[in-house]
Design a protein around this motif. Structure first.
Motif, PDB file in Angstrom:
ATOM      1  N   UNK A 102      -1.156   0.816  13.255  1.00  0.00           N
ATOM      2  CA  UNK A 102      -0.576   1.394  12.043  1.00  0.00           C
ATOM      3  C   UNK A 102       0.758   0.755  11.668  1.00  0.00           C
ATOM      4  N   UNK A 103       1.372   0.018  12.575  1.00  0.00           N
ATOM      5  CA  UNK A 103       2.628  -0.642  12.244  1.00  0.00           C
ATOM      6  C   UNK A 103       2.762  -1.916  13.074  1.00  0.00           C
ATOM      7  N   UNK A 104       3.736  -2.744  12.715  1.00  0.00           N
ATOM      8  CA  UNK A 104       3.897  -4.040  13.357  1.00  0.00           C
ATOM      9  C   UNK A 104       4.254  -3.910  14.830  1.00  0.00           C
ATOM     10  N   UNK A 105       5.074  -2.934  15.182  1.00  0.00           N
ATOM     11  CA  UNK A 105       5.460  -2.760  16.582  1.00  0.00           C
ATOM     12  C   UNK A 105       4.258  -2.414  17.448  1.00  0.00           C
ATOM     13  N   UNK A 106       3.390  -1.555  16.916  1.00  0.00           N
ATOM     14  CA  UNK A 106       2.187  -1.192  17.656  1.00  0.00           C
ATOM     15  C   UNK A 106       1.290  -2.418  17.860  1.00  0.00           C
ATOM     16  N   UNK A 107       1.182  -3.240  16.813  1.00  0.00           N
ATOM     17  CA  UNK A 107       0.348  -4.442  16.903  1.00  0.00           C
ATOM     18  C   UNK A 107       0.917  -5.437  17.916  1.00  0.00           C
ATOM     19  N   UNK A 108       2.224  -5.632  17.910  1.00  0.00           N
ATOM     20  CA  UNK A 108       2.845  -6.545  18.867  1.00  0.00           C
ATOM     21  C   UNK A 108       2.647  -6.061  20.297  1.00  0.00           C
ATOM     22  N   UNK A 109       2.710  -4.757  20.495  1.00  0.00           N
ATOM     23  CA  UNK A 109       2.457  -4.204  21.828  1.00  0.00           C
ATOM     24  C   UNK A 109       1.031  -4.497  22.270  1.00  0.00           C
ATOM     25  N   UNK A 110       0.071  -4.303  21.359  1.00  0.00           N
ATOM     26  CA  UNK A 110      -1.324  -4.573  21.691  1.00  0.00           C
ATOM     27  C   UNK A 110      -1.535  -6.057  21.978  1.00  0.00           C
ATOM     28  N   UNK A 111      -0.869  -6.925  21.227  1.00  0.00           N
ATOM     29  CA  UNK A 111      -1.005  -8.367  21.442  1.00  0.00           C
ATOM     30  C   UNK A 111      -0.428  -8.778  22.793  1.00  0.00           C
ATOM     31  N   UNK A 112       0.701  -8.201  23.162  1.00  0.00           N
ATOM     32  CA  UNK A 112       1.283  -8.521  24.469  1.00  0.00           C
ATOM     33  C   UNK A 112       0.362  -8.082  25.601  1.00  0.00           C
ATOM     34  N   UNK A 113      -0.222  -6.893  25.445  1.00  0.00           N
ATOM     35  CA  UNK A 113      -1.158  -6.402  26.462  1.00  0.00           C
ATOM     36  C   UNK A 113      -2.393  -7.291  26.534  1.00  0.00           C
ATOM     37  N   UNK A 114      -2.902  -7.684  25.375  1.00  0.00           N
ATOM     38  CA  UNK A 114      -4.057  -8.575  25.314  1.00  0.00           C
ATOM     39  C   UNK A 114      -3.736  -9.913  25.975  1.00  0.00           C
ATOM     40  N   UNK A 115      -2.552 -10.425  25.728  1.00  0.00           N
ATOM     41  CA  UNK A 115      -2.113 -11.690  26.318  1.00  0.00           C
ATOM     42  C   UNK A 115      -2.097 -11.595  27.843  1.00  0.00           C
ATOM     43  N   UNK A 116      -1.570 -10.516  28.365  1.00  0.00           N
ATOM     44  CA  UNK A 116      -1.491 -10.353  29.816  1.00  0.00           C
ATOM     45  C   UNK A 116      -2.875 -10.283  30.448  1.00  0.00           C
ATOM     46  N   UNK A 117      -3.801  -9.591  29.800  1.00  0.00           N
ATOM     47  CA  UNK A 117      -5.163  -9.507  30.337  1.00  0.00           C
ATOM     48  C   UNK A 117      -5.856 -10.866  30.290  1.00  0.00           C
ATOM     49  N   UNK A 118      -5.610 -11.627  29.241  1.00  0.00           N
ATOM     50  CA  UNK A 118      -6.206 -12.956  29.140  1.00  0.00           C
ATOM     51  C   UNK A 118      -5.666 -13.886  30.223  1.00  0.00           C
ATOM     52  N   UNK A 119      -4.364 -13.838  30.452  1.00  0.00           N
ATOM     53  CA  UNK A 119      -3.770 -14.688  31.486  1.00  0.00           C
ATOM     54  C   UNK A 119      -4.313 -14.310  32.864  1.00  0.00           C
TER      55      UNK A 119
END
Length: 219
Positions: A102-119
């Motif tokens: 719903x907002x940019x901060x929420x999206x950035x949090x999800x992207x960081x989490x996604x990045x960590x799982x990918x790594x």
């Protein structure tokens, strides 16, 4: 499924549900009530919805729903899949996180989490960054409200021919049939009297592949 956010009194909600239930006898709904006041959450499809009390009133925020116990066992980067497969699904997942935040901060949090799982699954940093750089927060409206945009070639195709196809099996003599077959639908258009636009002026001939011999022989 329908998500309804109700901010009025509970008694009014009950009256609304009663009237809605009798609006059409062919429509039957099963209601599930969840109070999401005081920072409580409710899961709806692939969204996690949170209600909170702000100085300006009640506010509803939402983010991506994650199943409890999810292992994040993504496709191994060292598999033998074509490289474009990884680019496509990485971008698709980043876009999904974008539209479900719903907002940019929420999206950035999800992207960081996604990045960590990918790594953790062995994905190289360069491949992840390339996917992330193809999507930005300003793209969100475009992905959410993307209108259908058929190609001009497709529009012209269906305008001219309207998909009228004659289908025959591939068999000996098919070439002779093609040379003698008249695909004009002019006679049908004349018989329709005022409804000639239902059919195009010419049909297409589609040749199906011949069935294998085993299809005709009894076992």
């Amino acid at each position: 499924m329908i998500f309804l956010a109700w901010t009025g009194p509970p008694a009014e909600l009950q009256r609304f549900k009663s009237r809605f239930a009798t609006a059409d006898k062919n429509i039957s709904l099963e209601w599930q009530n969840n109070d999401i006041n005081h920072d409580q959450k409710v899961d709806y499809l692939d969204l996690c919805i949170t209600g909170s009390q702000q100085p300006t009133g009640k506010t509803i925020t939402f983010g991506v729903f994650h199943k409890p116990g999810k292992s994040y066992a993504y496709l191994p980067y060292g598999s033998f899949h074509a490289r474009h497969t990884f680019k496509a699904w990485l971008k698709a997942e980043v876009v999904r996180l974008l539209t479900h935040s719903c907002n940019a901060n929420q999206w950035l949090y999800e992207c960081r989490t996604f990045y960590e799982h990918l790594r953790a699954r062995g994905y190289p940093t360069k491949a992840i960054q390339e996917a992330f750089h193809n999507v930005c927060w300003n793209d969100r409206r475009r992905y959410l409200y993307k209108p259908p945009n058929p190609s001009p070639a497709n529009e012209q195709f269906f305008t001219n021919y309207k998909g009228c196809v004659l289908s025959v099996d591939n068999a000996p003599g098919i070439e002779m049939l093609k040379s003698k077959l008249n695909l004009s639908l002019h006679a049908i258009q004349q018989d329709l009297e005022g409804h000639a636009d239902i059919f195009p002026s010419k049909a297409f001939l589609s040749i199906r592949g011949a069935m294998p011999l085993g299809f005709y022989l009894k076992r």
